[in-house]
Design a protein around this motif. Sequence first.
Motif, PDB file in Angstrom:
ATOM      1  N   LYS A 190       0.799  -1.224   0.000  1.00 40.99           N
ATOM      2  CA  LYS A 190       0.000   0.000   0.000  1.00 40.99           C
ATOM      3  C   LYS A 190       0.837   1.281   0.000  1.00 40.99           C
ATOM      4  CE  LYS A 190      -0.409   0.028   5.013  1.00 40.99           C
ATOM      5  NZ  LYS A 190      -1.300   0.056   6.176  1.00 40.99           N
ATOM      6  N   SER A 191       1.927   1.338   0.752  1.00 41.99           N
ATOM      7  CA  SER A 191       2.695   2.576   0.789  1.00 41.99           C
ATOM      8  C   SER A 191       3.388   2.833  -0.541  1.00 41.99           C
ATOM      9  CB  SER A 191       3.712   2.554   1.929  1.00 41.99           C
ATOM     10  OG  SER A 191       4.699   1.549   1.728  1.00 41.99           O
ATOM     11  N   GLY A 194       0.670   3.903  -2.964  1.00 40.06           N
ATOM     12  CA  GLY A 194       0.251   5.277  -2.718  1.00 40.06           C
ATOM     13  C   GLY A 194       1.106   6.279  -3.468  1.00 40.06           C
ATOM     14  N   THR A 214      -4.136  -3.620   4.082  1.00 41.27           N
ATOM     15  CA  THR A 214      -4.838  -2.466   4.648  1.00 41.27           C
ATOM     16  C   THR A 214      -5.623  -2.921   5.875  1.00 41.27           C
ATOM     17  OG1 THR A 214      -6.746  -2.847   3.205  1.00 41.27           O
ATOM     18  CG2 THR A 214      -5.031  -1.410   2.369  1.00 41.27           C
ATOM     19  N   ASP A 218      -9.150   4.027   8.690  1.00 36.57           N
ATOM     20  CA  ASP A 218      -8.929   5.110   7.722  1.00 36.57           C
ATOM     21  C   ASP A 218      -8.230   4.584   6.474  1.00 36.57           C
ATOM     22  OD1 ASP A 218     -10.128   6.862   9.432  1.00 36.57           O
ATOM     23  OD2 ASP A 218      -8.269   7.811  10.116  1.00 36.57           O
ATOM     24  N   ASP A 219      -7.297   3.683   6.687  1.00 35.28           N
ATOM     25  CA  ASP A 219      -6.546   3.090   5.582  1.00 35.28           C
ATOM     26  C   ASP A 219      -7.463   2.260   4.689  1.00 35.28           C
ATOM     27  OD1 ASP A 219      -4.078   2.870   4.339  1.00 35.28           O
ATOM     28  OD2 ASP A 219      -3.584   1.010   5.370  1.00 35.28           O
ATOM     29  N   ALA A 221     -10.732   2.544   4.396  1.00 38.00           N
ATOM     30  CA  ALA A 221     -11.674   3.438   3.710  1.00 38.00           C
ATOM     31  C   ALA A 221     -10.990   4.143   2.538  1.00 38.00           C
ATOM     32  CB  ALA A 221     -12.228   4.460   4.693  1.00 38.00           C
ATOM     33  N   TYR A 222      -9.741   4.549   2.729  1.00 38.58           N
ATOM     34  CA  TYR A 222      -9.013   5.228   1.657  1.00 38.58           C
ATOM     35  C   TYR A 222      -8.898   4.336   0.430  1.00 38.58           C
ATOM     36  CZ  TYR A 222      -5.158   7.335  -0.920  1.00 38.58           C
ATOM     37  OH  TYR A 222      -4.379   7.874  -1.915  1.00 38.58           O
ATOM     38  N   TRP A 223      -8.477   3.089   0.632  1.00 39.25           N
ATOM     39  CA  TRP A 223      -8.239   2.220  -0.516  1.00 39.25           C
ATOM     40  C   TRP A 223      -9.527   1.679  -1.123  1.00 39.25           C
ATOM     41  CZ3 TRP A 223      -4.238   2.600  -3.335  1.00 39.25           C
ATOM     42  CH2 TRP A 223      -3.037   3.047  -2.777  1.00 39.25           C
ATOM     43  N   ALA A 225     -11.971   3.468  -1.602  1.00 34.73           N
ATOM     44  CA  ALA A 225     -12.441   4.578  -2.435  1.00 34.73           C
ATOM     45  C   ALA A 225     -11.535   4.852  -3.633  1.00 34.73           C
ATOM     46  CB  ALA A 225     -12.553   5.845  -1.584  1.00 34.73           C
ATOM     47  N   ARG A 226     -10.477   4.079  -3.773  1.00 34.57           N
ATOM     48  CA  ARG A 226      -9.560   4.261  -4.902  1.00 34.57           C
ATOM     49  C   ARG A 226      -9.983   3.353  -6.058  1.00 34.57           C
ATOM     50  NH1 ARG A 226      -8.557   7.426  -1.663  1.00 34.57           N
ATOM     51  NH2 ARG A 226      -9.683   8.636  -3.198  1.00 34.57           N
ATOM     52  N   ARG A 243     -17.010  -0.896   3.735  1.00 32.86           N
ATOM     53  CA  ARG A 243     -17.511  -0.900   2.361  1.00 32.86           C
ATOM     54  C   ARG A 243     -19.020  -0.698   2.338  1.00 32.86           C
ATOM     55  NH1 ARG A 243     -16.325  -5.953  -1.530  1.00 32.86           N
ATOM     56  NH2 ARG A 243     -17.829  -6.935  -0.125  1.00 32.86           N
TER      57      ARG A 243
END
Length: 253
Positions: A190-191, A194, A214, A218-219, A221-223, A225-226, A243
């Motif tokens: 993930k990093s 990103g 992940t 927060d992590d 939710a971020y991914w 939404a990608r 989700r």
Amino acid sequence: MVFIAGHRGGRNLWPENSLTGFRNVCREGVDAVEFDVHQSTDGGVVVIHDPLLDRTTFESGPVGERSLRRLTAMRLRDAGDECIPTLDEVLDVFSETTLELHIEIKTDALGNSYSGLEARLIDQIKRRGLERRAIITCFVPGVIETVLGLSPEARVLISLDRRSAEMMGGIEPALTQLAAIPGCIVAVEKSLLGLALPLALKMLGSERLGAWVTNEPDDIAYWLARPVRQITTDRPDLAVSIRRQLETMPERP
């Protein structure tokens, strides 16, 4: 919808790569489960992550230097009386589900590929009629090339992190090489992803791209939404819940 894969069966909830974890993750609403395979000295296929027994069992030494009978008698830590499961036992758990099975081929304690493991895995997948559900994964592109040489129609995924990208000359040469493998999904740590997401999307498209691992809300939710195909997580319960929340949120005007 971004796919959610339970990493090692959901290892932050249950003992990793255990039958208990695999049975439980089936009830979490995930789309896929990820697990790892090694080979015994006599050609058996077992489900365990590390090339060494030390961390997840009460034994020590290389997995690949033990017979199937001995390995399957070794108790897993924090898993009661459960022992290292065979691939057949794990596939039995998922036989009545529709989950994608992300089966990672590991290397031995010296970093070498197991002789014949690719063929044995493909044989078990075909014997059970799992060709559409099984995705064979590895960090080593040569292993995936062997898989595709044996079974050109196999679904495959290559994992990529900073170390493996370095070995391939950097992220852009790595993505170039992996993008040339038809249909191959690329799951990126993930990093690293990103930093490289625009490049990865340009070279692979969203349907061939995944992020791992992940775990924090927060992590996750971020991914989710990608524009990626999938995330891999040790907290499938959180991922599924988040989700659902994202899917019920009204779209912004």
